[in-house]
Design a protein around this motif. Sequence first.
Motif, mmCIF file in Angstrom:
data_model
loop_
_atom_site.group_PDB
_atom_site.id
_atom_site.type_symbol
_atom_site.label_atom_id
_atom_site.label_comp_id
_atom_site.label_asym_id
_atom_site.label_seq_id
_atom_site.Cartn_x
_atom_site.Cartn_y
_atom_site.Cartn_z
ATOM 1 N N LEU A 176 0.818 -1.218 0.000
ATOM 2 C CA LEU A 176 0.000 0.000 0.000
ATOM 3 C C LEU A 176 0.853 1.271 0.000
ATOM 4 C CD1 LEU A 176 -2.900 -0.785 2.525
ATOM 5 C CD2 LEU A 176 -2.987 -0.806 0.041
ATOM 6 N N LEU A 177 2.118 1.137 0.386
ATOM 7 C CA LEU A 177 2.920 2.348 0.575
ATOM 8 C C LEU A 177 3.153 3.137 -0.713
ATOM 9 C CD1 LEU A 177 4.460 4.108 2.616
ATOM 10 C CD2 LEU A 177 6.518 2.860 1.952
ATOM 11 N N GLN A 178 3.610 2.446 -1.766
ATOM 12 C CA GLN A 178 3.972 3.194 -2.995
ATOM 13 C C GLN A 178 2.780 3.949 -3.589
ATOM 14 O OE1 GLN A 178 6.925 4.040 -3.793
ATOM 15 N NE2 GLN A 178 7.789 2.717 -2.210
ATOM 16 N N PRO A 179 1.612 3.290 -3.775
ATOM 17 C CA PRO A 179 0.466 4.063 -4.285
ATOM 18 C C PRO A 179 0.062 5.197 -3.358
ATOM 19 C CG PRO A 179 -0.144 1.756 -3.894
ATOM 20 C CD PRO A 179 1.325 1.857 -3.688
ATOM 21 N N ALA A 180 0.229 5.016 -2.044
ATOM 22 C CA ALA A 180 -0.112 6.096 -1.105
ATOM 23 C C ALA A 180 0.844 7.272 -1.288
ATOM 24 C CB ALA A 180 -0.062 5.589 0.334
ATOM 25 N N LEU A 181 2.133 6.965 -1.483
ATOM 26 C CA LEU A 181 3.116 8.034 -1.696
ATOM 27 C C LEU A 181 2.813 8.800 -2.980
ATOM 28 C CD1 LEU A 181 6.418 6.223 -0.625
ATOM 29 C CD2 LEU A 181 5.318 8.146 0.545
ATOM 30 N N ARG A 182 2.421 8.048 -4.027
ATOM 31 C CA ARG A 182 2.085 8.711 -5.305
ATOM 32 C C ARG A 182 0.851 9.598 -5.134
ATOM 33 N NH1 ARG A 182 3.710 3.892 -7.708
ATOM 34 N NH2 ARG A 182 1.590 3.079 -7.742
ATOM 35 N N ALA A 183 -0.152 9.092 -4.411
ATOM 36 C CA ALA A 183 -1.381 9.875 -4.188
ATOM 37 C C ALA A 183 -1.067 11.147 -3.406
ATOM 38 C CB ALA A 183 -2.413 9.032 -3.446
ATOM 39 N N LEU A 184 -0.174 11.026 -2.432
ATOM 40 C CA LEU A 184 0.198 12.208 -1.639
ATOM 41 C C LEU A 184 0.970 13.194 -2.515
ATOM 42 C CD1 LEU A 184 0.304 13.610 1.122
ATOM 43 C CD2 LEU A 184 2.310 12.238 1.682
ATOM 44 N N GLN A 185 1.815 12.645 -3.363
ATOM 45 C CA GLN A 185 2.587 13.511 -4.251
ATOM 46 C C GLN A 185 1.662 14.290 -5.196
ATOM 47 O OE1 GLN A 185 5.153 11.576 -7.113
ATOM 48 N NE2 GLN A 185 6.769 13.045 -6.686
ATOM 49 N N GLY A 186 0.568 13.643 -5.614
ATOM 50 C CA GLY A 186 -0.385 14.301 -6.508
ATOM 51 C C GLY A 186 -1.499 15.009 -5.748
ATOM 52 N N ARG A 187 -1.416 15.067 -4.436
ATOM 53 C CA ARG A 187 -2.480 15.613 -3.564
ATOM 54 C C ARG A 187 -3.834 15.075 -4.008
ATOM 55 N NH1 ARG A 187 0.464 20.172 -4.798
ATOM 56 N NH2 ARG A 187 1.738 21.089 -3.146
ATOM 57 N N ASP A 188 -3.873 13.758 -4.221
ATOM 58 C CA ASP A 188 -5.097 13.109 -4.704
ATOM 59 C C ASP A 188 -5.804 12.457 -3.517
ATOM 60 O OD1 ASP A 188 -7.014 11.460 -5.817
ATOM 61 O OD2 ASP A 188 -5.754 10.869 -7.521
ATOM 62 N N ILE A 189 -6.779 13.183 -2.943
ATOM 63 C CA ILE A 189 -7.399 12.671 -1.718
ATOM 64 C C ILE A 189 -8.301 11.464 -1.991
ATOM 65 C CG2 ILE A 189 -9.417 14.217 -1.684
ATOM 66 C CD1 ILE A 189 -8.799 14.356 1.472
ATOM 67 N N ASP A 190 -8.861 11.362 -3.198
ATOM 68 C CA ASP A 190 -9.714 10.192 -3.496
ATOM 69 C C ASP A 190 -8.903 8.900 -3.379
ATOM 70 O OD1 ASP A 190 -12.420 11.268 -5.127
ATOM 71 O OD2 ASP A 190 -10.722 12.625 -5.127
ATOM 72 N N VAL A 191 -7.723 8.919 -3.992
ATOM 73 C CA VAL A 191 -6.895 7.707 -3.966
ATOM 74 C C VAL A 191 -6.300 7.503 -2.566
ATOM 75 C CG1 VAL A 191 -4.834 6.587 -4.914
ATOM 76 C CG2 VAL A 191 -6.411 7.817 -6.425
ATOM 77 N N LEU A 192 -5.802 8.577 -1.977
ATOM 78 C CA LEU A 192 -5.187 8.467 -0.646
ATOM 79 C C LEU A 192 -6.221 7.995 0.383
ATOM 80 C CD1 LEU A 192 -2.524 8.881 0.865
ATOM 81 C CD2 LEU A 192 -3.231 11.233 1.339
ATOM 82 N N GLY A 193 -7.439 8.540 0.293
ATOM 83 C CA GLY A 193 -8.503 8.150 1.223
ATOM 84 C C GLY A 193 -8.844 6.673 1.083
ATOM 85 N N ASP A 194 -8.935 6.187 -0.151
ATOM 86 C CA ASP A 194 -9.242 4.757 -0.352
ATOM 87 C C ASP A 194 -8.132 3.886 0.217
ATOM 88 O OD1 ASP A 194 -11.684 5.142 -1.536
ATOM 89 O OD2 ASP A 194 -10.947 5.029 -3.604
ATOM 90 N N ILE A 195 -6.881 4.292 0.045
ATOM 91 C CA ILE A 195 -5.762 3.489 0.572
ATOM 92 C C ILE A 195 -5.783 3.504 2.102
ATOM 93 C CG2 ILE A 195 -3.243 3.302 0.720
ATOM 94 C CD1 ILE A 195 -3.170 4.433 -2.163
ATOM 95 N N ALA A 196 -6.077 4.672 2.686
ATOM 96 C CA ALA A 196 -6.148 4.754 4.153
ATOM 97 C C ALA A 196 -7.223 3.808 4.678
ATOM 98 C CB ALA A 196 -6.435 6.188 4.582
ATOM 99 N N ARG A 197 -8.342 3.717 3.962
ATOM 100 C CA ARG A 197 -9.417 2.808 4.408
ATOM 101 C C ARG A 197 -8.957 1.358 4.335
ATOM 102 N NH1 ARG A 197 -14.051 2.519 1.569
ATOM 103 N NH2 ARG A 197 -15.121 1.790 3.412
ATOM 104 N N LEU A 198 -8.253 1.019 3.253
ATOM 105 C CA LEU A 198 -7.761 -0.363 3.141
ATOM 106 C C LEU A 198 -6.793 -0.668 4.283
ATOM 107 C CD1 LEU A 198 -7.033 -0.717 -0.673
ATOM 108 C CD2 LEU A 198 -8.823 -1.865 0.646
ATOM 109 N N SER A 199 -5.925 0.301 4.582
ATOM 110 C CA SER A 199 -4.892 0.053 5.584
ATOM 111 C C SER A 199 -5.505 -0.225 6.972
ATOM 112 C CB SER A 199 -3.932 1.243 5.643
ATOM 113 O OG SER A 199 -2.939 0.999 6.603
#
Length: 315
Positions: free
Chosen positions: A206-229
């Motif tokens: 989960l880390l790499q996609p989360a880092l990419r989402a944070l880099q793109g300030r993409d809360i939709d993707v980051l939020g979904d990853i946080a829920r999975l985690s």
Amino acid sequence: MSEEVRCRTSPSLALVKYWGKKSTRKNLPATPSLAVTLGGVYTETGVRIAERDSIRLNGENVDLDRFLPLFAALRRAAGRTAFFQVETTNNFPSSAGLASSSSGFAALTIACARILELDLAPERLSALARLGSASAARSLFGGFTLLPAGGRAARQLYEPEYWPEFRIVIVLVSLQAKPISSRAAMEGTRKTSPYYRAWLHNAGELLQPALRALQGRDIDVLGDIARLSYSRMHAALLASSPPVLYWLPSTISVIRECQHLRDEGIGAWETLDAGPQVKVLCLQADVDVISQRLQRLDPEMKIIVAPVGPGPVCE
Ligand code: PMV
């Protein structure tokens, strides 16, 4: 009375969770964690040199056992035998799953280092704070932070100003202390949960996609990853023997309401730690509607809205 040093630090909320230890002796995390420091909530710790160690948290004496490895490491680093008299307060509930150990150990580490006149780099302070609580290694920094798997110290990825619209709506569903500490529950998961290996494997993925989402300030993707985690962490916990369930009925109501909000197109992504409280990731524009909808579930629940928080401050 000797001079006092006072330091204030904010809790570190993991978006990608650390759960499980690579080494219990060194308190090294088995999984990487990506976190945000919470603004407006904090621990304030005052330290003096004294004849023996003592810690008071919100006016009550605290058992010293968990603090001794940190104190020993600080004394070693300073090359002197000094004892600490510690007074610490949180402006939010302690031991209820709001990451008070992260801000608590971070504030304690910096304040003790200062009173010992240790001039240490942030990475070194982070590694010392980790001896008390791995999440505390992250609370040494503001903004967004990373503690790698097996890492001795955390580092800052982005300053607090990086994402000005990012908010965390903290929902305090219960002010009771949690039934089992994260330390004990983590060890229980490692030793008894058949899902622990899968958790370890997946946490890294989960880390790499989360880092990419944070880099793109993409809360939709980051939020979904946080829920999975958090869901996977709690699934591993539930599969422990005996099972560990931190959730209360209102925890589930909040989780469901976040789902309803998302179904209506309002970005609200919940995350949970070792306790019943729910933290909802969102953007400033949605804070009012989210807070109102969650408050309507139970007028007794306390809701705190946090922006991305700063690093430590000492006086
Ligand atoms: O650092 P500890 O021992 O308080 O454990 C923290 C564990 C979680 O809060 C659940 C996850 C995390 O990465 O902060």
